[in-house]
Design a protein around this motif. Structure first.
Motif, PDB file in Angstrom:
ATOM      1  N   VAL A  48      -7.339  -6.030   5.790  1.00 14.69           N
ATOM      2  CA  VAL A  48      -8.008  -4.732   5.826  1.00 14.69           C
ATOM      3  C   VAL A  48      -7.523  -3.768   4.757  1.00 14.69           C
ATOM      4  N   SER A  49      -6.364  -3.702   4.050  1.00 14.22           N
ATOM      5  CA  SER A  49      -5.940  -2.756   3.107  1.00 14.22           C
ATOM      6  C   SER A  49      -5.934  -3.391   1.607  1.00 14.22           C
ATOM      7  N   GLY A  58     -10.430  -3.355   1.383  1.00 17.30           N
ATOM      8  CA  GLY A  58     -10.156  -1.887   0.955  1.00 17.30           C
ATOM      9  C   GLY A  58     -10.351  -1.002   1.739  1.00 17.30           C
ATOM     10  N   ALA A  59      -9.943  -1.097   3.160  1.00 17.09           N
ATOM     11  CA  ALA A  59     -10.383  -0.123   3.970  1.00 17.09           C
ATOM     12  C   ALA A  59      -9.414   1.175   4.063  1.00 17.09           C
ATOM     13  N   PRO A  60      -9.911   2.260   4.432  1.00 16.16           N
ATOM     14  CA  PRO A  60      -8.714   3.500   4.402  1.00 16.16           C
ATOM     15  C   PRO A  60      -7.777   3.361   5.177  1.00 16.16           C
ATOM     16  N   ASP A  61      -6.627   4.050   5.161  1.00 19.04           N
ATOM     17  CA  ASP A  61      -5.434   4.030   6.022  1.00 19.04           C
ATOM     18  C   ASP A  61      -5.837   4.052   7.447  1.00 19.04           C
ATOM     19  N   ALA A  62      -6.875   5.100   7.554  1.00 17.21           N
ATOM     20  CA  ALA A  62      -7.115   5.329   8.988  1.00 17.21           C
ATOM     21  C   ALA A  62      -7.814   4.080   9.861  1.00 17.21           C
ATOM     22  N   VAL A  63      -8.404   3.222   9.179  1.00 17.02           N
ATOM     23  CA  VAL A  63      -8.956   2.298   9.717  1.00 17.02           C
ATOM     24  C   VAL A  63      -7.846   1.094   9.869  1.00 17.02           C
ATOM     25  N   ALA A  64      -6.970   0.993   9.042  1.00 13.87           N
ATOM     26  CA  ALA A  64      -5.853   0.068   9.133  1.00 13.87           C
ATOM     27  C   ALA A  64      -5.049   0.443  10.643  1.00 13.87           C
ATOM     28  N   HIS A  85       2.506  -8.949   7.914  1.00 19.77           N
ATOM     29  CA  HIS A  85       1.705  -9.401   6.625  1.00 19.77           C
ATOM     30  C   HIS A  85       1.500  -8.321   5.833  1.00 19.77           C
ATOM     31  N   HIS A  86       1.247  -7.107   6.471  1.00 19.34           N
ATOM     32  CA  HIS A  86       0.682  -5.920   5.793  1.00 19.34           C
ATOM     33  C   HIS A  86       1.377  -5.292   4.621  1.00 19.34           C
ATOM     34  N   SER A  87       2.800  -5.212   4.888  1.00 14.49           N
ATOM     35  CA  SER A  87       3.467  -4.722   3.745  1.00 14.49           C
ATOM     36  C   SER A  87       3.898  -5.381   2.511  1.00 14.49           C
ATOM     37  N   PRO A  88       3.770  -6.921   2.702  1.00 14.20           N
ATOM     38  CA  PRO A  88       3.652  -7.730   1.151  1.00 14.20           C
ATOM     39  C   PRO A  88       2.411  -7.483   0.638  1.00 14.20           C
ATOM     40  N   VAL A  89       1.400  -7.259   1.293  1.00 15.24           N
ATOM     41  CA  VAL A  89       0.004  -7.193   0.888  1.00 15.24           C
ATOM     42  C   VAL A  89      -0.055  -5.691  -0.262  1.00 15.24           C
ATOM     43  N   ARG A  90       0.484  -4.722   0.539  1.00 15.88           N
ATOM     44  CA  ARG A  90       0.555  -3.651  -0.218  1.00 15.88           C
ATOM     45  C   ARG A  90       1.582  -3.584  -1.354  1.00 15.88           C
ATOM     46  N   SER A 232       4.756   4.888  14.700  1.00 13.74           N
ATOM     47  CA  SER A 232       3.879   3.470  14.438  1.00 13.74           C
ATOM     48  C   SER A 232       2.597   3.592  15.336  1.00 13.74           C
ATOM     49  N   PRO A 233       1.420   3.056  14.706  1.00 18.41           N
ATOM     50  CA  PRO A 233       0.240   3.273  15.611  1.00 18.41           C
ATOM     51  C   PRO A 233       0.400   2.020  16.899  1.00 18.41           C
TER      52      PRO A 233
END
Length: 348
Positions: A48-49, A58-64, A85-90, A232-233
């Motif tokens: 997503v990010s 490449g979605a906006p942070d609001a979507v994530a 998973h998302h921190s390593p991606v960023r 956190s969301p």
């Protein structure tokens, strides 16, 4: 004019209602199955990010954020495994080192699933994992207190601190290997299903080309510390799920009152999360985070109260959400967050 919802939101809702929520009680007791993660891999949500040029959305942070809410409210254990998973991606997306070209594509498309073994870096000046330069690479020694998704993740992002107070982040396979040994999965009050272990490191050697970030600890902390001042969301996802349980129990008035307050705080939290300077307005962020905890706790408690004795069954949604809320009170907790939360509780 309004903008059409991002298509990944519909994907997340479909996964939540069709797969995750119907099996959440069983997963809570038996563990997150590989099939859940396989469905998330195929869905595109893991990217997503991630940059589009690497296969991500490449979605906006609001979507994530909204996707994380949806998944956490449906099955918090599955959410917790995939959220690693998302921190390593960023971090890869921001890196200019060679490992970016090797791993960002597979992680963005879901071909590989990543876990994280670096929360202990936030304990500095205590150093649970020491890193030493050795043979055109790095030697890791110490203990990683928490690693989630053991047996489900393909790779892990591991970090430690050098004698010069620099943090080194490097990727390795998420499996036992020379210098790396995992404990038995931990039995926890909540989210045992997420397969969390500790890792003993005794001379684990990783080559230079596995490194994704090498920076002074002080510089890393400046960027990292403010992240945990925002709620956190998942807190909102679990709270809204509890309100749905409350409504199903016929307690619409109570649910409506809580929902209005939750909507307001959520809007304020996310507005600050989008603030261009993450280390500004920290006191306000922490106050909103503790308020979010209060509302989550009220929502999950109300769901248990409305369910009465039936809520105590281990197959009951209310008690599971209550325990998941307890877990979220300490997930990603730092000293600053703990102090702010305890000070707020002392004023009740």
């Amino acid at each position: 004019m309004t903008t059409a919802p991002h298509p990944l939101l519909a994907t997340a809702h479909a996964l939540a209602t069709g797969l995750l929520a119907p099996h959440a009680a069983r997963v809570d007791q038996a563990g997150v199955p590989a099939s859940h993660l396989e469905a998330i891999r195929r869905s595109g949500l893991l990217g997503v990010s991630a940059p589009k040029e690497y296969g991500g959305a490449g979605a906006p942070d609001a979507v994530a954020r909204e996707i994380q809410e949806i998944l956490a409210g449906a099955c918090c254990s599955t959410w917790f495994v995939q959220t690693q998973h998302h921190s390593p991606v960023r971090i890869l997306a921001q890196s200019a080192l060679p490992v970016r070209e090797r791993l960002l594509g597979p992680l963005a498309t879901g071909e590989s699933l990543a876990g994280i073994a670096f929360a202990h870096v936030r304990a500095f000046p205590r150093v649970p994992v020491r890193v030493t330069a050795e043979r055109d690479g790095w030697r890791f020694d110490g203990t990683v207190p928490w690693f989630t998704g053991w047996g489900l993740n393909d790779v892990m992002l591991l970090a430690g601190v050098t004698e010069a107070d620099e943090v080194v982040f490097a990727f390795t396979e998420a499996r036992e290997q020379p210098g790396l040994r995992a404990s038995e999965p931990m039995r926890l009050a909540a989210l045992t299903a997420a397969r969390t272990v500790s890792l003993e490191l005794d001379g684990l050697w990783l080559p230079d080309d596995a490194v994704v970030l090498h920076t002074p600890q002080e510089k890393f902390a400046l960027v990292d510390r403010p992240r945990n001042t925002n709620a956190s969301p998942a807190v909102f996802g679990v709270a809204y799920a509890a309100l749905r349980v409350l409504e199903d129990a016929g307690e619409s008035e109570t649910a409506g009152a809580l929902r209005g307050r939750l909507d307001e705080v959520r809007g304020q939290v996310y507005a600050l999360a989008d603030h261009p300077v993450p280390y500004e307005r920290v006191a306000e962020r922490l106050a909103l985070k503790t308020r979010s905890y209060d509302l989550m706790r009220a929502a999950t408690t109300a769901a248990v109260v409305a369910g009465g004795g039936r809520a105590m069954g281990l197959d009951g949604t209310a008690q599971r959400l209550f325990r998941e809320g307890m877990f979220l009170l300490v997930q990603g907790q730092t000293t600053d967050v703990r102090r702010a939360h305890l000070d707020a509780l002392a004023q009740l």
